[in-house]
Design a protein around this motif. Structure first.
Motif, short mmCIF file in Angstrom:
data_model
loop_
_atom_site.label_atom_id
_atom_site.label_comp_id
_atom_site.label_asym_id
_atom_site.label_seq_id
_atom_site.Cartn_x
_atom_site.Cartn_y
_atom_site.Cartn_z
N ASP A 1 1.43 1.26 10.82
CA ASP A 1 2.89 1.18 10.95
C ASP A 1 3.43 0.64 9.63
OD1 ASP A 1 5.56 0.50 11.43
OD2 ASP A 1 5.13 -0.34 13.42
N ASP B 1 6.27 -0.17 8.67
CA ASP B 1 7.22 -1.27 8.80
C ASP B 1 6.52 -2.62 8.86
OD1 ASP B 1 9.53 0.29 8.68
OD2 ASP B 1 9.50 0.68 10.84
N GLU C 1 2.24 8.12 6.67
CA GLU C 1 1.05 7.68 7.39
C GLU C 1 0.14 6.92 6.43
OE1 GLU C 1 -1.20 11.00 8.93
OE2 GLU C 1 -1.54 11.84 6.95
#
Length: 176
Positions: free
Chosen positions: A56, A58, A114
């Protein structure tokens, strides 16, 4: 993907230049090069586990990794977008598999970023060639961008298979 801030490569490099204090090779712990590590595979597994949360992007940003604008590629393949955590760059310090200073991301089939892998980056301060377990870093090499110091680096493709090898700088199976 939410990108809280996009930095130019120069801004990332400037942050890297001021991060950490140089540690002379003579002050490094004896195990800094980990010559007796039980298994290189175990070290890669440690890195893979340590970076699992960074699938992830973030999370990476929240933990201090700063994204570069450009996706690095060459005729040999791609490296991806480099997300640099300046706080984790400490010239001459032991390499820590649980804290890679650079994360590599690239576009997925759907266009989202990704996780592709990690990169260990160490400015050259005259130290012996750094190693990740038994794998020597590439370098020393000149900076790739204005302001980037002479350095050693090592790419480890723990998020995306690289047919050229786990430690190859570019991955021919991905593109920007």
């Amino acid at each position: 993907m939410r990108v809280h801030r996009i930095l130019t490569t120069a801004a990332v490099l400037a942050a890297v230049a001021v991060a950490g204090t140089a540690v002379p090779a003579s002050a490094r712990p004896v195990d800094a090069i980990r010559p007796d590590h039980a298994s290189q595979a175990a070290l890669v597994a440690e890195l893979r586990a340590a970076t699992a949360r960074f699938h992830d992007v973030d999370v990476a940003i929240a933990e201090g990794y700063l994204p570069a604008e450009e996706c690095s590629a060459s005729p040999a393949g791609a490296m991806g977008h480099h997300f640099v955590n300046p706080a984790l760059i400490a010239p001459g310090a032991p390499v820590d598999a649980s804290k890679p200073p650079v994360l590599l991301y690239g576009p997925s089939a759907s266009g989202e970023l990704e996780f592709w892998g990690a990169e260990f980056f160490e400015p050259n301060i005259g130290q012996p060639t750094p190693v990740f377990g038994t794998q020597q870093f590439d370098g020393p090499m000149p900076g790739h961008e204005p302001g980037m110091p002479e350095h050693y680096d090592l790419h480890v493709w723990v998020g995306k298979h690289n047919p050229d090898g786990l430690y190859a700088p570019f991955n021919p199976s991905v593109s920007c």
